[in-house]
Enzyme design. Structure first.
Site, PDB file in Angstrom:
ATOM      1  N   LYS A  53       0.845  -1.206   0.000  1.00  0.00           N
ATOM      2  CA  LYS A  53       0.000   0.000   0.000  1.00  0.00           C
ATOM      3  C   LYS A  53       0.877   1.251   0.000  1.00  0.00           C
ATOM      4  O   LYS A  53       0.898   2.035   0.948  1.00  0.00           O
ATOM      5  CB  LYS A  53      -0.939  -0.023   1.205  1.00  0.00           C
ATOM      6  CG  LYS A  53      -1.931  -1.184   1.157  1.00  0.00           C
ATOM      7  CD  LYS A  53      -2.812  -1.237   2.383  1.00  0.00           C
ATOM      8  CE  LYS A  53      -3.760  -2.430   2.311  1.00  0.00           C
ATOM      9  NZ  LYS A  53      -4.612  -2.552   3.526  1.00  0.00           N
ATOM     10  N   LYS A  86      -4.644 -14.996  -1.416  1.00  0.00           N
ATOM     11  CA  LYS A  86      -5.634 -14.281  -0.611  1.00  0.00           C
ATOM     12  C   LYS A  86      -7.015 -14.916  -0.771  1.00  0.00           C
ATOM     13  O   LYS A  86      -7.192 -15.895  -1.513  1.00  0.00           O
ATOM     14  CB  LYS A  86      -5.643 -12.803  -1.008  1.00  0.00           C
ATOM     15  CG  LYS A  86      -4.291 -12.123  -0.793  1.00  0.00           C
ATOM     16  CD  LYS A  86      -4.243 -10.750  -1.409  1.00  0.00           C
ATOM     17  CE  LYS A  86      -5.068  -9.734  -0.653  1.00  0.00           C
ATOM     18  NZ  LYS A  86      -4.484  -9.446   0.671  1.00  0.00           N
TER      19      LYS A  86
END
Length: 281
Positions: free
Chosen positions: A132, A164
């Site tokens: 991020k 994920k």
């Protein structure tokens, strides 16, 4: 930092700001005008990115000499002179904004990272970053995390596998996802699996994942899940962890805690440039 990549980045950033000409500086100062630029910290923090000052000014004018008073990772106090630049005034002022923007952001990241390390106060757990980051600034931001005492997670999609929830859902199970990845990637690539439940943790262990992440779990859940994982598998906690609750994750048994806030919610360290007439002497 990769010096070639840094040079290319700085060239792009400087061109974005300068365009064809620094109208203000070039209109006011004659080309031969000499001066001294003083970089001053306006608040306490950890400095990072000093290499930016030297590299940017070298691109603008090799005549500029830079003297550093601190090294990356040093703690600076309000009022400290961080660095000085000596040479033609025009390029000293032309590079000011790009240099300060990067230096302030990187120092802010280093400062927050150091604060997180000290707040957690558990040497058995490493603080690390995430993907991020600000587009275009990942190398600089991740470097700043290491300056503050943190570790880097994977740099991008290319240097590590993270399975994920969407991957698992589409594939059908953690086991199938890990098997497909093992068939595809080489032996040097680590495979991390994101988990949210006890059953998922146990399945990831059985699938022999290299790293197991406990996603959006409370400290007591992280502590419970960590006990299920054999020591050869690296454990990580992530999601919903920030400076306000970080201390509660100490002694939970994980090896890493990854924090997106290190790069996506950081406050820049306030640094200014003051230019004075004169030369190095």
């Amino acid at each position: 930092m990769n010096q070639l990549k840094l040079k290319k980045m700085l060239e792009s950033f400087l061109l974005e700001d300068i365009g064809d000409n620094d109208l203000t500086s070039n209109s006011i100062f004659p080309i031969e005008q000499q001066g001294k630029g003083i970089f001053i910290s306006k608040e306490d923090g950890i400095i990072a990115g000093l290499e930016i000052i030297q590299a940017a000014y070298h691109l603008l004018d090799p005549q500029i000499e830079v003297k550093l008073h601190f090294a990356d990772g040093d703690r600076v106090n309000q009022g400290d002179t961080i660095a000085e630049a000596f040479g033609p005034v025009r390029p000293i002022l032309t590079g000011e904004r790009v240099i300060l923007n990067l230096l302030q952001r990187m120092s802010g990241i280093a400062t927050l990272t150091k604060t997180c390390v000290e707040t957690l106060n558990d040497p058995s757990i490493q603080i690390c970053d995430t993907r991020k980051t600000t587009p275009g600034l990942r190398m600089l931001e991740k470097y700043a995390v290491t300056v503050g005492g943190g570790k880097n997670h994977r740099n991008g999609l290319y240097d590590g596998v993270m399975i994920k929830d969407n991957h698992i859902s589409y594939c059908g199970s953690i086991t199938k996802a890990v098997e497909r990845v093992r068939e595809s990637v080489g032996h040097m690539v680590k495979i991390e699996v994101e988990t949210e439940t006890r059953d998922e943790v146990l399945e990831a262990v059985e699938a022999n994942a290299d790293v197991i992440m406990f996603d959006n779990r409370k400290p007591e859940e992280v502590r419970e899940f960590a006990k299920l994982v054999p020591p050869q598998i690296i454990t990580e906690a992530s999601g919903g962890i920030n400076l306000s609750n970080l201390a509660s994750y100490a002694n939970t048994g994980v090896r890493y805690i990854s924090l997106g806030a290190l790069t996506h919610s950081v406050k820049a360290l306030d640094i200014s440039l003051q230019v004075k007439e004169g030369n190095k002497k």
